[in-house]
Design a protein around this motif. Structure first.
Motif, PDB file in Angstrom:
ATOM      1  N   ASN A   1     -13.645  11.345  -1.187  1.00 34.00           N
ATOM      2  CA  ASN A   1     -12.979  10.353  -2.036  1.00 34.00           C
ATOM      3  C   ASN A   1     -13.478  10.376  -3.479  1.00 34.00           C
ATOM      4  O   ASN A   1     -12.802   9.879  -4.383  1.00 34.00           O
ATOM      5  CB  ASN A   1     -13.199   8.936  -1.503  1.00 34.00           C
ATOM      6  CG  ASN A   1     -12.160   8.509  -0.487  1.00 34.00           C
ATOM      7  OD1 ASN A   1     -12.492   8.182   0.646  1.00 34.00           O
ATOM      8  ND2 ASN A   1     -10.903   8.511  -0.884  1.00 34.00           N
TER       9      ASN A   1
ATOM     10  N   ALA B   1       0.759   4.052  -2.963  1.00 28.71           N
ATOM     11  CA  ALA B   1       0.388   5.426  -2.637  1.00 28.71           C
ATOM     12  C   ALA B   1       1.460   6.403  -3.099  1.00 28.71           C
ATOM     13  O   ALA B   1       1.154   7.473  -3.654  1.00 28.71           O
ATOM     14  CB  ALA B   1       0.153   5.563  -1.135  1.00 28.71           C
TER      15      ALA B   1
ATOM     16  N   VAL C   1      -5.435   6.647   1.999  1.00 29.17           N
ATOM     17  CA  VAL C   1      -5.409   5.406   1.232  1.00 29.17           C
ATOM     18  C   VAL C   1      -6.077   4.320   2.055  1.00 29.17           C
ATOM     19  O   VAL C   1      -5.872   4.225   3.259  1.00 29.17           O
ATOM     20  CB  VAL C   1      -3.974   4.979   0.856  1.00 29.17           C
ATOM     21  CG1 VAL C   1      -3.359   5.970  -0.105  1.00 29.17           C
ATOM     22  CG2 VAL C   1      -3.090   4.827   2.088  1.00 29.17           C
TER      23      VAL C   1
ATOM     24  N   ILE D   1      -7.745   5.848  -3.214  1.00 27.86           N
ATOM     25  CA  ILE D   1      -6.939   7.013  -2.855  1.00 27.86           C
ATOM     26  C   ILE D   1      -7.789   8.265  -3.038  1.00 27.86           C
ATOM     27  O   ILE D   1      -8.453   8.423  -4.058  1.00 27.86           O
ATOM     28  CB  ILE D   1      -5.684   7.116  -3.737  1.00 27.86           C
ATOM     29  CG1 ILE D   1      -4.870   5.818  -3.656  1.00 27.86           C
ATOM     30  CG2 ILE D   1      -4.825   8.307  -3.327  1.00 27.86           C
ATOM     31  CD1 ILE D   1      -3.665   5.788  -4.586  1.00 27.86           C
TER      32      ILE D   1
ATOM     33  N   VAL E   1       0.823  -1.206   0.000  1.00 28.44           N
ATOM     34  CA  VAL E   1       0.000   0.000   0.000  1.00 28.44           C
ATOM     35  C   VAL E   1       0.859   1.259   0.000  1.00 28.44           C
ATOM     36  O   VAL E   1       0.583   2.217  -0.730  1.00 28.44           O
ATOM     37  CB  VAL E   1      -0.955   0.007   1.208  1.00 28.44           C
ATOM     38  CG1 VAL E   1      -1.803   1.274   1.214  1.00 28.44           C
ATOM     39  CG2 VAL E   1      -1.853  -1.223   1.195  1.00 28.44           C
TER      40      VAL E   1
ATOM     41  N   VAL F   1      -6.644  -0.486  -3.925  1.00 28.76           N
ATOM     42  CA  VAL F   1      -6.436   0.615  -2.992  1.00 28.76           C
ATOM     43  C   VAL F   1      -7.224   1.820  -3.484  1.00 28.76           C
ATOM     44  O   VAL F   1      -7.148   2.184  -4.668  1.00 28.76           O
ATOM     45  CB  VAL F   1      -4.942   0.987  -2.866  1.00 28.76           C
ATOM     46  CG1 VAL F   1      -4.761   2.277  -2.066  1.00 28.76           C
ATOM     47  CG2 VAL F   1      -4.173  -0.141  -2.202  1.00 28.76           C
TER      48      VAL F   1
END
Length: 376
Positions: free
Chosen positions: A229, A85, A196, A184, A81, A182
């Motif tokens: 988001n 990111a 994240v 973001i 992760v 994931v």
């Protein structure tokens, strides 16, 4: 297409500015990404848990990216992760939009080196001014809204400059049920870097819709998606965008929703991006029209009931009748009215579609040439 009757009392979305449906009991906050502060009010903080931080080089595309097949082979290939990111950080922007005397916060992703940005329409629609802030920068940049598609809930913006780091889109056929992903984005508009969250692709080809927004081909994910988001990327182990984070299911007094979020899949988003670019160049795209009213089933089955057929429309011409159960369009199952409306909307006037129906327990197919939607 005629207005829809009230929806059934099962899973139903709520759009960002929509009023609640009167007949459905649980709602999807399709507009959760655009939160407006009035007097500094911020929504309740939603916690999220990150796990499974494993190996992946953090370099940008100039170095060798992780092969998606390798990323799927066993525990050692699961998403790192932190590296994903870091890899996406230069390509993700925080969006601030002045809307109705407040400031809406959302997320966008850079899709071209010359500053095109993709986000949700509901993040920027109706804004008097739109700004974006890039990772590592303290000052926002003004951007221009090039075009938006409210029905598909996507919009493209442009900021001045060049040499930006665009995201890479995944092959639509590479996305699998159970893949780790994931999400973001600028969750809750909190200070600092984007949030994240880690999850999986929980389901494929979901459909949601209400009022003038109908989305099909959605990815369902349990990666936590919060206000702010919306418009941000949902990415795979190789840092490729598989979807645009758009909606989340919320609890109601009757139903409980846990980690049920939705992203517009890359397969649905890419054609819309191209049509938005055409619109930005002044090429107007007409909406396709079938000419029927719809009613969702309430017995737990799939398909959509034809509640009305408008005279002189393509549907009447080929013999579609009230009471027909539409089960597929061009071979794709229509689980509900949202999927059917989205399927027709994605076509153009003059296109021919094959509509499969069940009538009196008999299967029928109609080849229908769509027309332009009447202006009234």
């Amino acid at each position: 297409m005629a207005a829809l009757p009230p929806p059934p009392p099962d899973a139903t979305p709520v759009l960002p500015t929509a009023k609640r449906s009167r007949t459905r009991s649980w709602m999807l906050a399709l507009g959760i990404g655009c939160i407006a502060w009035t007097g500094g009010l911020l929504g309740a903080l939603v916690g999220s848990e990150l796990s499974d931080w494993l190996d992946r080089p953090p370099q940008r595309p100039s170095s060798q990216p992780v092969d998606i097949a390798d990323a799927r082979d066993g525990f050692e290939g699961r998403i790192d992760v932190a590296s994903v990111a870091e890899f996406l950080a230069p390509s993700v922007v925080t969006i601030s939009a002045d809307i109705d005397n407040g400031v809406g916060i959302g997320t966008g992703m850079i899709i071209t080196e010359d500053g095109e940005i993709l986000t949700n329409s509901h993040v920027v629609s109706g804004a008097s001014e739109i700004r974006v802030r890039l990772a590592g920068e303290s000052e926002p940049r003004e951007v221009t809204l090039l075009a938006e598609d409210v029905g598909n809930d996507l919009a493209i913006l442009r900021m001045s400059g060049d040499g930006f780091e665009p995201v890479r889109f995944a092959d639509p056929g590479s996305v699998r049920l159970g893949d780790q992903v994931v999400a973001i984005g600028a969750a809750l508009g909190l200070d600092g870097d984007p949030s994240v969250t880690l999850g999986i692709v929980s389901a494929l080809d979901r459909s949601v819709g209400q009022q003038n927004v109908f989305l099909n081909g959605l990815l369902q994910t349990d990666a936590a998606i919060s206000s702010g988001n919306s418009g941000g990327p949902l990415v795979n182990a190789a840092g490729e965008v598989v979807g645009v984070n758009t909606a989340v299911a919320r609890d109601t007094s009757i139903f409980t929703a846990t980690n049920v979020g939705f992203a517009i899949s890359v397969g649905e988003a890419l054609p819309v991006i191209e049509s938005l670019r055409e619109e930005a160049r002044g090429e107007v795209r007409e909406e396709a029209f079938l000419g029927i009213g719809l009613e969702d089933r309430r017995d737990g089955g799939q398909g959509v009931i034809v509640s009305g057929v408008q005279p002189g429309t393509p549907a009447e011409t080929v013999g579609v009748m009230v009471g027909d159960l539409i089960v597929a369009v061009d071979g794709s199952t229509t689980a509900g009215s949202a999927a059917l409306i989205a399927a027709i909307r994605d076509k153009s006037p003059g296109d021919t579609v094959t509509v499969a129906v069940v009538r009196d327990d008999n299967g029928l197919e109609f080849d229908v040439e769509l027309t332009s939607r009447p202006e009234n």
